[in-house]
Design an enzyme around this catalytic site. Structure first.
Site, PDB file in Angstrom:
ATOM      1  N   LEU A 177       1.036  -1.368   0.048  1.00 34.64           N
ATOM      2  CA  LEU A 177      -0.129   0.000  -0.014  1.00 34.64           C
ATOM      3  C   LEU A 177       0.843   1.170  -0.026  1.00 34.64           C
ATOM      4  CD1 LEU A 177      -2.286  -1.597   2.570  1.00 34.64           C
ATOM      5  CD2 LEU A 177      -3.046  -1.133   0.153  1.00 34.64           C
ATOM      6  N   HIS A 178       1.741   1.480  -1.004  1.00 33.59           N
ATOM      7  CA  HIS A 178       2.589   2.476  -1.061  1.00 33.59           C
ATOM      8  C   HIS A 178       1.796   3.751  -1.054  1.00 33.59           C
ATOM      9  CE1 HIS A 178       5.823  -0.231  -2.610  1.00 33.59           C
ATOM     10  NE2 HIS A 178       4.956  -0.766  -3.320  1.00 33.59           N
ATOM     11  N   ASP A 179       1.157   4.102  -1.822  1.00 33.98           N
ATOM     12  CA  ASP A 179       0.584   5.277  -2.050  1.00 33.98           C
ATOM     13  C   ASP A 179      -0.649   5.687  -1.065  1.00 33.98           C
ATOM     14  OD1 ASP A 179       0.431   5.462  -5.637  1.00 33.98           O
ATOM     15  OD2 ASP A 179       2.243   6.076  -3.951  1.00 33.98           O
TER      16      ASP A 179
END
Ligand code: RIB
Ligand code: CA
Length: 294
Positions: free
Chosen positions: A236-238
């Site tokens: 869930l980078h962003d």
């Protein structure tokens, strides 16, 4: 109230990040700007309008398209992970008119900095090309912005697009270097943190299954391509960068001075810190908040 401007290259995790922002009470997304990254600029902008039509956020943000290429090198995209269209290659998205407002993204970002200053948090979810150009256009306005939260970099962990570089900074290292040296109040959310924030397909299906409907079905559909590439798990980078923007206690931070290598590597350097980097994540609390708000 957390006032956000989001610069993005939608992308599957960008899409989840936008839905998180639009679904968060006390968060107002004033504007969204697009930048070439995961897919070419025109597709990023079309994807943004697809997501706007899906979510119909209140208020409807001002939209502007930005840079269609990195500052000094050819664009490298990531369709292999996000799907040919950047949103899971579904092929059945309803038709939308992708009509970005004028002025262009650089003017809009600078205008938001001038107008809102300290009250504004600028969230960068793609290559930093637009932010670097905005600093060139009006550095004083950019330095007025309360916080700049950028997803990017890999400090003490391996990269995800080369052994040493993270995608956003690899696509436009020149922009990353300029933003790091611009004297902004910069909070970096690198792979060191985002690697601690993942969700399984089963967790997403369970959470969205509790509130079935067209949006839940569409989120499950456009994430399948990325789930397949990560073996049933999604990093869930962003979304974590958006979480950092509205609740910085979800992460732990440390001041750092970083320099950017020619490949987009983020290496520690001596001297006065030029950013904070997120090093720890309250993963369970963050994932719970995300799954409630998509
Ligand atoms: O390295 C992860 C970043 O690159 C995310 O912003 C993802 O959307 C891609 O742009
Ligand atoms: Ca992104």
């Amino acid at each position: 109230m957390t006032l956000l401007v989001i610069d993005t290259d939608p992308g599957v995790d960008d899409a989840l990040a936008l839905l998180l922002a639009w679904g968060s009470p006390g968060v107002r997304v004033e504007a969204v700007t697009t930048v070439a990254g995961n897919v070419p600029l025109g597709q990023c902008t079309l994807n943004l309008f697809r997501l706007l039509a899906l979510r119909r956020p209140e208020p409807w943000p001002v939209v502007a398209a930005g840079a269609d290429a990195p500052l000094a090198r050819p664009l490298r995209t990531a369709e292999g992970y996000h799907g040919a269209d950047g949103l899971g290659a579904l092929g059945d998205w309803p038709e939308v008119e992708a009509e970005p407002a004028l002025p262009n993204a650089i003017d809009l970002i600078v205008d938001m900095g001038r107008r809102h200053g300290e009250r504004l948090t600028l969230v960068a979810l793609g290559p930093l090309t637009n932010l670097a150009l905005a600093c060139e256009a009006d550095l004083a306005a950019m330095r007025r912005i309360g916080r700049v939260v950028a997803m990017g970099g890999a400090v003490d962990v391996p990269g995800n697009v080369t052994p040493t570089a993270e995608f956003n900074f690899h696509v436009d290292p020149e922009a990353a270097a300029r933003v790091l040296d611009a004297g902004l109040r910069l909070d970096l959310v690198p792979l060191d943190a985002t690697g601690q924030a993942t969700v399984t397909r089963a967790e997403l299906e369970r959470a969205l299954g509790a509130r079935p409907g067209p949006r839940a079905a569409r989120v499950l559909a456009f994430t399948q391509h990325a789930f397949a590439r990560e073996g049933g798990r999604l990093t869930l980078h962003d979304p974590l960068a958006v979480g950092a923007a509205f609740d910085e206690t979800l992460l732990s931070w440390e001041p750092a001075r970083l320099r950017i290598g020619g490949d987009g590597e983020t290496r520690r350097a001596g001297g006065h810190p030029n950013c904070r980097i997120a090093v720890g994540v309250e993963t369970e609390r963050f994932v719970s908040v995300l799954l409630q708000r998509l």
